[in-house]
Design a protein around this motif. Structure first.
Motif, short mmCIF file in Angstrom:
data_model
loop_
_atom_site.label_atom_id
_atom_site.label_comp_id
_atom_site.label_asym_id
_atom_site.label_seq_id
_atom_site.Cartn_x
_atom_site.Cartn_y
_atom_site.Cartn_z
N CYS A 1 -62.95 12.01 2.80
CA CYS A 1 -61.48 11.97 2.72
C CYS A 1 -61.03 12.10 1.26
CB CYS A 1 -60.93 10.65 3.27
SG CYS A 1 -61.69 10.11 4.81
N CYS B 1 -59.78 15.34 -0.60
CA CYS B 1 -58.39 15.78 -0.52
C CYS B 1 -57.40 14.66 -0.84
CB CYS B 1 -58.07 16.33 0.86
SG CYS B 1 -58.96 17.86 1.22
N HIS B 2 -57.66 13.47 -0.32
CA HIS B 2 -56.67 12.40 -0.46
C HIS B 2 -56.87 11.55 -1.70
CE1 HIS B 2 -54.64 13.14 3.35
NE2 HIS B 2 -55.83 13.34 3.88
N THR C 1 -57.36 21.11 9.75
CA THR C 1 -58.30 20.35 8.92
C THR C 1 -58.42 18.93 9.43
OG1 THR C 1 -57.60 21.63 7.01
CG2 THR C 1 -58.79 19.59 6.57
N MET C 2 -57.29 18.29 9.63
CA MET C 2 -57.32 16.89 10.04
C MET C 2 -57.89 16.73 11.45
SD MET C 2 -56.75 14.84 7.69
CE MET C 2 -56.83 13.47 8.83
N VAL D 1 -61.53 16.83 10.95
CA VAL D 1 -62.03 15.68 10.21
C VAL D 1 -62.14 14.42 11.09
CG1 VAL D 1 -61.27 14.04 8.43
CG2 VAL D 1 -61.37 16.46 7.90
N TYR E 1 -45.39 17.53 0.33
CA TYR E 1 -45.80 17.06 1.65
C TYR E 1 -44.58 16.60 2.46
CZ TYR E 1 -47.49 14.27 5.46
OH TYR E 1 -47.68 13.76 6.72
N TYR F 1 -49.04 2.67 11.15
CA TYR F 1 -48.67 4.09 11.08
C TYR F 1 -49.90 4.95 10.80
CZ TYR F 1 -47.07 8.57 9.44
OH TYR F 1 -46.92 9.92 9.29
N TYR G 1 -54.05 13.17 15.57
CA TYR G 1 -54.87 14.37 15.39
C TYR G 1 -55.95 14.45 16.46
CZ TYR G 1 -52.67 14.71 10.77
OH TYR G 1 -51.76 14.82 9.74
N ARG H 1 -50.40 15.95 16.67
CA ARG H 1 -50.36 16.68 15.39
C ARG H 1 -51.55 17.63 15.40
NH1 ARG H 1 -48.99 12.46 10.53
NH2 ARG H 1 -48.88 14.38 9.31
C1 HEC Z 1 -59.58 19.38 3.35
C2 HEC Z 1 -58.54 18.43 3.01
C3 HEC Z 1 -58.48 17.13 3.80
C4 HEC Z 1 -59.51 16.26 4.10
C5 HEC Z 1 -60.98 16.39 3.79
C6 HEC Z 1 -58.88 15.13 4.77
N1 HEC Z 1 -57.54 15.32 4.86
FE1 HEC Z 1 -56.22 14.04 5.71
N2 HEC Z 1 -54.73 15.41 5.46
C7 HEC Z 1 -54.87 16.64 4.88
C8 HEC Z 1 -53.63 17.39 5.04
C9 HEC Z 1 -53.37 18.80 4.54
C10 HEC Z 1 -52.74 16.54 5.74
C11 HEC Z 1 -51.33 16.86 6.23
C12 HEC Z 1 -51.50 17.44 7.63
C13 HEC Z 1 -50.25 17.49 8.45
O1 HEC Z 1 -49.22 17.93 7.94
O2 HEC Z 1 -50.31 17.06 9.62
C14 HEC Z 1 -53.47 15.31 5.99
C15 HEC Z 1 -52.93 14.23 6.67
C16 HEC Z 1 -53.55 12.99 6.80
C17 HEC Z 1 -52.94 11.80 7.34
C18 HEC Z 1 -51.50 11.67 7.79
C19 HEC Z 1 -50.66 11.19 6.64
C20 HEC Z 1 -49.22 10.95 7.00
O3 HEC Z 1 -48.47 10.56 6.09
O4 HEC Z 1 -48.83 11.14 8.15
C21 HEC Z 1 -53.87 10.82 7.32
C22 HEC Z 1 -53.70 9.38 7.74
C23 HEC Z 1 -55.09 11.41 6.78
N3 HEC Z 1 -54.86 12.73 6.47
C24 HEC Z 1 -56.29 10.72 6.62
C25 HEC Z 1 -57.49 11.35 6.31
C26 HEC Z 1 -58.78 10.70 6.41
C27 HEC Z 1 -58.99 9.27 6.84
C28 HEC Z 1 -59.71 11.64 6.04
C29 HEC Z 1 -61.23 11.50 6.04
C30 HEC Z 1 -61.81 11.09 7.29
C31 HEC Z 1 -58.99 12.86 5.70
N4 HEC Z 1 -57.66 12.65 5.90
C32 HEC Z 1 -59.58 14.03 5.23
C33 HEC Z 1 -56.00 17.11 4.23
C34 HEC Z 1 -57.25 16.53 4.30
#
Ligand code: HEC
Ligand code: HEC
Length: 217
Positions: free
Chosen positions: A143, A146-147, A185-186, A189, A79, A168, A176, A181
């Motif tokens: 969330c 994936c996370h 996906t984000m 979401v 990442y 942050y 998003y 950004r």
């Molecule tokens: C299908 C997979 C997936 C799901 C479901 C998902 N994410 Fe993500 N998330 C990602 C990916 C891939 C990235 C990196 C995207 C990028 O490079 O901008 C990311 C990036 C992020 C970041 C930025 C992290 C950073 O260090 O800058 C945050 C905060 C985040 N997600 C929160 C959430 C939250 C809260 C949810 C639920 C509401 C969620 N995500 C659901 C895949 C997912």
């Protein structure tokens, strides 16, 4: 049991969660799945000196901060590399990080990623990790696909967000929504989440103990 509901292990998986699971699998496949950066952590430590004025001890002290700075200790190398590439290629907007990432060679990026990734999380995996507040419990469930539990992602393409700086996290989530950004996906979401939900989510993940750390060395 509802037709759209299946039991997997202890988790009740709804149709929506299945959608996110599929999305997760697709995303991991698209970016090549599990890839380990071939960087040299010792060389990365040297290059990181140039980053320390923002991501180093001053961040830990949280002094004189004009903008939220992400914690990088314990983040996945894959990442980290993809985010540096996004800045360097102008896909992720931030004037200073675009300039800084653009000045790094591929080897330097890999070395830095290897250095930062080796800061082990204090607790891995997080046992229990605490429940999300009721208002956002269902959101957090999606969330988690994936996370990971409590934001402790174990898939290198998905950033760890446990213990990340609260301000942050909030800015990242908003980015998003406002187009700074563009990860599809984000964007999908977070598009319908309210300001209050974003604040609650940021507070929840920032409050996870044993997660990402500031670099203090
Ligand atoms: C299908 C997979 C997936 C799901 C479901 C998902 N994410 Fe993500 N998330 C990602 C990916 C891939 C990235 C990196 C995207 C990028 O490079 O901008 C990311 C990036 C992020 C970041 C930025 C992290 C950073 O260090 O800058 C945050 C905060 C985040 N997600 C929160 C959430 C939250 C809260 C949810 C639920 C509401 C969620 N995500 C659901 C895949 C997912
Ligand atoms: C002038 C202060 C400053 C310096 C110097 C700096 N950064 Fe950053 N960095 C930031 C800020 C602020 C952000 C958040 C930008 C945003 O919102 O996209 C950031 C974001 C990042 C991210 C994205 C993290 C994530 O979770 O998505 C990475 C990786 C990163 N920096 C690495 C580096 C590296 C490596 C260096 C040195 C070669 C460096 N930075 C130097 C201020 C700085």
């Amino acid at each position: 049991m509802n037709r759209l509901t299946t039991r997997i292990g202890d988790d009740m998986i709804t149709e929506k969660t299945v959608f996110f699971l599929l999305l997760a699998a697709l995303c991991a496949g698209a970016s090549g799945g599990i890839v380990h950066a071939a960087g040299d952590p010792d060389a990365g430590k040297q290059v990181f000196q140039a980053c320390a004025r923002c991501h180093g001890p001053a961040l830990a002290a949280e002094a004189n901060r004009q903008q939220p700075v992400p914690r990088l200790g314990g983040q996945h190398a894959t990442y980290l590399l993809s985010s540096l590439d996004a800045y360097a290629g102008g896909k992720r907007k931030h004037a200073e990080m675009e300039r800084i990432a653009g000045s790094l060679s591929q080897q330097e990026k890999e070395d830095i990623a290897a250095y930062l990734a080796q800061f082990e999380l204090k607790q891995f995996p997080i046992p229990g990790s605490g429940d999300a507040p009721a208002a956002i419990a269902t959101i957090i469930e999606n969330c988690r696909v994936c996370h990971g539990v409590g934001g402790n992602s174990f898939v290198p393409d998905y950033p760890r967000i446990n213990g990340q700086d609260e301000q942050y996290l909030l800015e990242a989530l908003k980015s998003y929504q406002n187009g700074a950004r563009t990860n599809a996906t984000m964007v999908y979401v977070v598009k319908n989440l309210t300001e209050q939900e974003l604040r609650d989510i940021a507070a929840y993940y920032a409050g996870q103990k044993g997660g990402l750390t500031a670099i203090n060395k």
